[in-house]
Design a protein around this motif. Structure first.
Motif, mmCIF file in Angstrom:
data_model
loop_
_atom_site.group_PDB
_atom_site.id
_atom_site.type_symbol
_atom_site.label_atom_id
_atom_site.label_comp_id
_atom_site.label_asym_id
_atom_site.label_seq_id
_atom_site.Cartn_x
_atom_site.Cartn_y
_atom_site.Cartn_z
ATOM 1 N N ARG A 19 0.866 -1.177 0.000
ATOM 2 C CA ARG A 19 0.000 0.000 0.000
ATOM 3 C C ARG A 19 0.903 1.228 0.000
ATOM 4 N NH1 ARG A 19 -4.047 0.256 4.651
ATOM 5 N NH2 ARG A 19 -2.154 -0.201 5.800
ATOM 6 N N LEU A 20 0.591 2.172 -0.869
ATOM 7 C CA LEU A 20 1.399 3.382 -0.992
ATOM 8 C C LEU A 20 0.519 4.608 -0.798
ATOM 9 C CD1 LEU A 20 2.671 1.568 -3.878
ATOM 10 C CD2 LEU A 20 4.436 2.826 -2.689
ATOM 11 N N ARG A 21 1.155 5.709 -0.507
ATOM 12 C CA ARG A 21 0.458 6.998 -0.447
ATOM 13 C C ARG A 21 1.214 7.994 -1.303
ATOM 14 N NH1 ARG A 21 -2.220 7.610 5.410
ATOM 15 N NH2 ARG A 21 -3.624 5.844 5.155
ATOM 16 N N ALA A 22 0.455 8.669 -2.142
ATOM 17 C CA ALA A 22 1.002 9.738 -2.974
ATOM 18 C C ALA A 22 0.525 11.066 -2.390
ATOM 19 C CB ALA A 22 0.534 9.595 -4.416
ATOM 20 N N PHE A 23 1.459 11.946 -2.102
ATOM 21 C CA PHE A 23 1.168 13.255 -1.534
ATOM 22 C C PHE A 23 1.401 14.302 -2.623
ATOM 23 C CE2 PHE A 23 2.263 10.425 1.840
ATOM 24 C CZ PHE A 23 1.456 10.792 2.908
ATOM 25 N N PHE A 24 0.356 15.034 -2.971
ATOM 26 C CA PHE A 24 0.424 16.052 -4.023
ATOM 27 C C PHE A 24 0.374 17.425 -3.366
ATOM 28 C CE2 PHE A 24 -1.611 12.295 -5.853
ATOM 29 C CZ PHE A 24 -0.782 12.053 -6.939
ATOM 30 N N TRP A 25 1.458 18.175 -3.517
ATOM 31 C CA TRP A 25 1.598 19.502 -2.917
ATOM 32 C C TRP A 25 1.361 20.562 -3.981
ATOM 33 C CZ3 TRP A 25 2.527 19.750 2.260
ATOM 34 C CH2 TRP A 25 3.001 18.586 2.870
ATOM 35 N N GLU A 44 4.694 0.911 -10.991
ATOM 36 C CA GLU A 44 3.391 1.304 -11.547
ATOM 37 C C GLU A 44 2.799 2.483 -10.777
ATOM 38 O OE1 GLU A 44 1.939 -3.112 -13.061
ATOM 39 O OE2 GLU A 44 1.509 -2.467 -11.013
ATOM 40 N N ALA A 45 2.874 2.420 -9.450
ATOM 41 C CA ALA A 45 2.332 3.501 -8.629
ATOM 42 C C ALA A 45 3.096 4.796 -8.866
ATOM 43 C CB ALA A 45 2.384 3.114 -7.157
ATOM 44 N N SER A 46 4.417 4.704 -8.953
ATOM 45 C CA SER A 46 5.238 5.885 -9.192
ATOM 46 C C SER A 46 4.917 6.507 -10.541
ATOM 47 C CB SER A 46 6.715 5.516 -9.109
ATOM 48 O OG SER A 46 7.522 6.628 -9.370
ATOM 49 N N SER A 47 4.764 5.678 -11.552
ATOM 50 C CA SER A 47 4.434 6.183 -12.887
ATOM 51 C C SER A 47 3.096 6.906 -12.866
ATOM 52 C CB SER A 47 4.415 5.021 -13.878
ATOM 53 O OG SER A 47 4.092 5.471 -15.165
ATOM 54 N N TRP A 48 2.089 6.292 -12.233
ATOM 55 C CA TRP A 48 0.768 6.938 -12.160
ATOM 56 C C TRP A 48 0.870 8.248 -11.390
ATOM 57 C CZ3 TRP A 48 -2.027 8.350 -7.871
ATOM 58 C CH2 TRP A 48 -3.276 8.903 -8.131
ATOM 59 N N ALA A 49 1.545 8.216 -10.236
ATOM 60 C CA ALA A 49 1.620 9.396 -9.380
ATOM 61 C C ALA A 49 2.357 10.545 -10.066
ATOM 62 C CB ALA A 49 2.295 9.036 -8.058
ATOM 63 N N ARG A 50 3.426 10.233 -10.797
ATOM 64 C CA ARG A 50 4.152 11.294 -11.517
ATOM 65 C C ARG A 50 3.272 11.918 -12.596
ATOM 66 N NH1 ARG A 50 9.374 11.435 -9.871
ATOM 67 N NH2 ARG A 50 10.155 9.551 -8.844
ATOM 68 N N GLY A 51 2.523 11.087 -13.304
ATOM 69 C CA GLY A 51 1.594 11.617 -14.296
ATOM 70 C C GLY A 51 0.502 12.451 -13.672
ATOM 71 N N GLU A 52 -0.011 11.991 -12.550
ATOM 72 C CA GLU A 52 -1.057 12.736 -11.837
ATOM 73 C C GLU A 52 -0.519 14.056 -11.296
ATOM 74 O OE1 GLU A 52 -4.992 13.249 -10.406
ATOM 75 O OE2 GLU A 52 -4.112 11.978 -11.957
ATOM 76 N N ALA A 54 1.902 15.818 -12.593
ATOM 77 C CA ALA A 54 2.042 16.710 -13.747
ATOM 78 C C ALA A 54 0.685 17.266 -14.157
ATOM 79 C CB ALA A 54 2.685 15.956 -14.913
ATOM 80 N N ARG A 55 -0.349 16.412 -14.159
ATOM 81 C CA ARG A 55 -1.695 16.853 -14.528
ATOM 82 C C ARG A 55 -2.203 17.920 -13.562
ATOM 83 N NH1 ARG A 55 -6.803 16.381 -13.289
ATOM 84 N NH2 ARG A 55 -6.529 14.982 -11.524
ATOM 85 N N ARG A 56 -1.889 17.755 -12.281
ATOM 86 C CA ARG A 56 -2.352 18.689 -11.253
ATOM 87 C C ARG A 56 -1.452 19.914 -11.120
ATOM 88 N NH1 ARG A 56 -4.451 15.350 -6.027
ATOM 89 N NH2 ARG A 56 -5.427 13.603 -7.109
ATOM 90 N N GLY A 57 -0.267 19.864 -11.734
ATOM 91 C CA GLY A 57 0.703 20.933 -11.527
ATOM 92 C C GLY A 57 1.214 20.918 -10.091
ATOM 93 N N ALA A 58 1.422 19.717 -9.553
ATOM 94 C CA ALA A 58 1.774 19.559 -8.148
ATOM 95 C C ALA A 58 3.150 18.926 -7.993
ATOM 96 C CB ALA A 58 0.737 18.669 -7.456
#
Length: 86
Positions: A19-25, A44-52, A54-58
């Protein structure tokens, strides 16, 4: 940083999909959104989180959600890019 040679057999369990947690600042690292990720490898989680991010500008920090010997939840930080220390 310290390092030492160890016996790879000294662990009792493992998982390929923690289980991972992605923190978007966002907003100058004053606003935080957190997403829990399960059923994915760290890659896989890192790839998704990096894309997310970038999408959020976070900015992004990624951590494994774990428990200590008493069962209390805690984080094992995989990245230090966003704002965990800010």
């Amino acid at each position: 940083m310290d390092h030492k040679t160890v016996d790879e057999r000294d662990t009792e369990w493992e998982t390929a999909t923690p289980r991972l947690r992605a923190f978007f600042w966002t907003k100058g690292r004053t606003h935080l959104d957190c997403e829990e990720i399960s059923g994915a490898t760290i890659s896989e989680a890192s790839s998704w989180a990096r894309g997310e991010a970038a999408r959020r500008g976070a900015a992004l920090d990624l951590a494994i959600l774990s428990t200590d010997k008493a069962g209390a939840p805690g984080l094992i930080w995989l990245t230090d890019e966003g704002g965990a220390d800010a």
